[in-house]
Enzyme design. Structure first.
Site, mmCIF file in Angstrom:
data_model
loop_
_atom_site.group_PDB
_atom_site.id
_atom_site.type_symbol
_atom_site.label_atom_id
_atom_site.label_comp_id
_atom_site.label_asym_id
_atom_site.label_seq_id
_atom_site.Cartn_x
_atom_site.Cartn_y
_atom_site.Cartn_z
ATOM 1 N N ARG A 60 0.819 -1.214 0.000
ATOM 2 C CA ARG A 60 0.000 0.000 0.000
ATOM 3 C C ARG A 60 0.849 1.259 0.000
ATOM 4 O O ARG A 60 0.414 2.314 -0.439
ATOM 5 C CB ARG A 60 -0.955 -0.012 1.202
ATOM 6 C CG ARG A 60 -1.848 1.198 1.311
ATOM 7 C CD ARG A 60 -3.076 0.943 2.162
ATOM 8 N NE ARG A 60 -2.818 0.113 3.336
ATOM 9 C CZ ARG A 60 -2.327 0.569 4.491
ATOM 10 N NH1 ARG A 60 -2.005 1.844 4.614
ATOM 11 N NH2 ARG A 60 -2.156 -0.250 5.509
ATOM 12 N N ASP A 185 -3.898 23.082 -7.958
ATOM 13 C CA ASP A 185 -4.333 22.071 -8.919
ATOM 14 C C ASP A 185 -3.734 22.462 -10.269
ATOM 15 O O ASP A 185 -4.095 23.480 -10.856
ATOM 16 C CB ASP A 185 -5.863 22.051 -8.979
ATOM 17 C CG ASP A 185 -6.404 20.945 -9.874
ATOM 18 O OD1 ASP A 185 -5.691 20.531 -10.809
ATOM 19 O OD2 ASP A 185 -7.560 20.527 -9.669
ATOM 20 N N LYS A 210 -6.414 12.845 -16.554
ATOM 21 C CA LYS A 210 -6.418 13.708 -17.723
ATOM 22 C C LYS A 210 -5.153 13.487 -18.557
ATOM 23 O O LYS A 210 -4.907 12.391 -19.013
ATOM 24 C CB LYS A 210 -6.563 15.164 -17.275
ATOM 25 C CG LYS A 210 -7.692 15.394 -16.254
ATOM 26 C CD LYS A 210 -9.060 14.995 -16.777
ATOM 27 C CE LYS A 210 -10.204 15.467 -15.892
ATOM 28 N NZ LYS A 210 -10.336 14.788 -14.606
#
Length: 391
Positions: A60, A185, A210
């Site tokens: 993880r 962002d 994206k």
């Protein structure tokens, strides 16, 4: 693979995060499916645990596949270390959560990605963290909004619906003077077209779905002082990316430079054509010289992606639907950054609080894909004909 410090971005994209000779000569980093990691001795295990985010300790927390993508993105963007997470929203949540506690205050740009606003207004509020919103054009004026408990100033450059360009260096200077971290962002520009750390940003979030990846991942990129703070928050939130998604992300990254240049060229072609259309009030794209944010875009970025907005002249909902429902090459969907062109009506009424959106006509958002620009223009032209006929 060793890269010279002065390697250009295109070279970094092709080579960063790869070490073929550590993987039997395999060009692309293999997919490691792993959870439990075994150690030969207690001493070896304890040594690994002391640097658990820098080496293999548990699946993880990362595998060689994960580390490869993180290394490549951090090198390209100029960060210290990056963190792969399951989605763009996870990148935003993980970044913010590293710096806030009950009683704190965050400042968020008013044109922020809608799920970010929802997270702030619902989840953060539930934990006693207050959010205020600021006009994206505020610049150094944000100093007046800083409170003694303001821990985070969250920006988006440009906003992915209305495309205002913030003055990031001015915002960062004021935020740091007030003791806050600056989060940004950078999904629209990607690490190729914008280097946020040179503008004063502390932590960068990406929706890797994206342009970077195209396959449902997020990336958080950090400076050295912020890395462990954010990495611990991500670990405590339980975020972990599947190795197959990471592998596809690495594969997508290698062609990002050539794809982005084509997206940009097509978007500019469409935007310039739309500016002169009688049905269009204005085009929202900072790469256009007439855009209010063009000067800041030209100063802080080296390119533009394929996403932009269009404000139409007033028309009925029926007429807009007639235009959009009949599009042949543009899919109607909320994502962007893939090979296909998209078009979407955007509803901005009532979602802004610091600076209400003012436009008489409806707005649409276009993502310029990799199709032939002439064909995309012809499809839009047929759409406008349907809009006029239904008016």
């Amino acid at each position: 693979m060793t890269l010279r410090k002065d390697s250009k971005d295109d070279t970094v994209i092709a080579h960063a995060g790869r070490d073929p000779h550590a993987n039997f000569g395999v060009v692309n980093p293999p997919v490691y499916h792993a959870s439990t990691i075994l150690f030969k001795t207690v001493e070896e295990m304890e040594a690994a645990q002391k640097k658990r985010f820098f080496t293999m300790t548990y699946g993880r927390h990362g595998t060689p596949t994960t580390f490869s993508l993180e290394e490549a993105v951090a090198r390209l963007e100029g960060g210290y270390r990056a963190i792969a997470v399951p989605s763009g929203l996870a990148a935003i949540v993980g970044a913010i959560m590293g710096f806030v506690k009950s009683g704190d205050h965050v400042l968020v740009t008013d044109n922020v990605y809608a799920p970010t606003r929802k997270f702030c207004e619902e989840t953060l509020a539930r934990f006693g963290v207050k959010t205020s919103y600021f006009d994206p054009s505020i610049g150094a004026g944000i100093a007046a909004l800083m409170q003694p408990n303001t821990k985070v100033v969250f920006t988006e450059a440009p906003g992915s619906l209305t495309f205002e360009m913030p003055d990031i260096p001015a915002i960062a200077k004021a935020a740091h003077a007030g003791g806050a971290k600056v989060l940004m962002d950078n999904t629209w520009a990607t690490p190729l077209f914008c280097k946020p750390f040179t503008l004063g940003v502390d932590v960068v979030a990406h929706a890797g779905t994206k342009y970077i990846v195209g396959h449902s991942d997020g990336i958080i990129d950090c400076t050295e002082p912020t890395f462990l703070t954010v990495r611990n928050a991500v670990a405590q939130l339980g975020y972990s990316v599947g190795p197959d998604d990471v592998y596809l992300g690495l594969r997508g990254l290698r062609t990002m430079a050539v794809r982005l240049r084509q997206h940009q060229q097509t978007a500019l072609t469409l935007a310039r054509w739309l500016v002169d259309r009688p049905e269009v009030e204005r085009v929202l794209y900072p790469a256009l010289p007439q855009d209010p944010g063009h000067t800041l875009w030209k100063r802080d970025m080296t390119g533009a992606s394929g996403l932009f907005g269009v404000v139409l002249k007033p028309c009925s909902k029926k007429a807009l639907a007639a235009m959009l429902d009949g599009m042949e090459l543009y899919g109607m969907g909320a994502s962007w950054g893939g090979f296909e062109s998209l078009i979407l009506p955007t509803h901005l009424e009532g979602i802004r609080t610091a600076r209400p959106w003012a436009a008489d006509g409806p707005t649409i958002r276009i993502h310029a894909g990799l199709e032939d620009p002439d064909d995309l223009i012809a499809d839009l032209e047929r759409g406008f004909a349907r809009l006029r006929a239904a008016a």
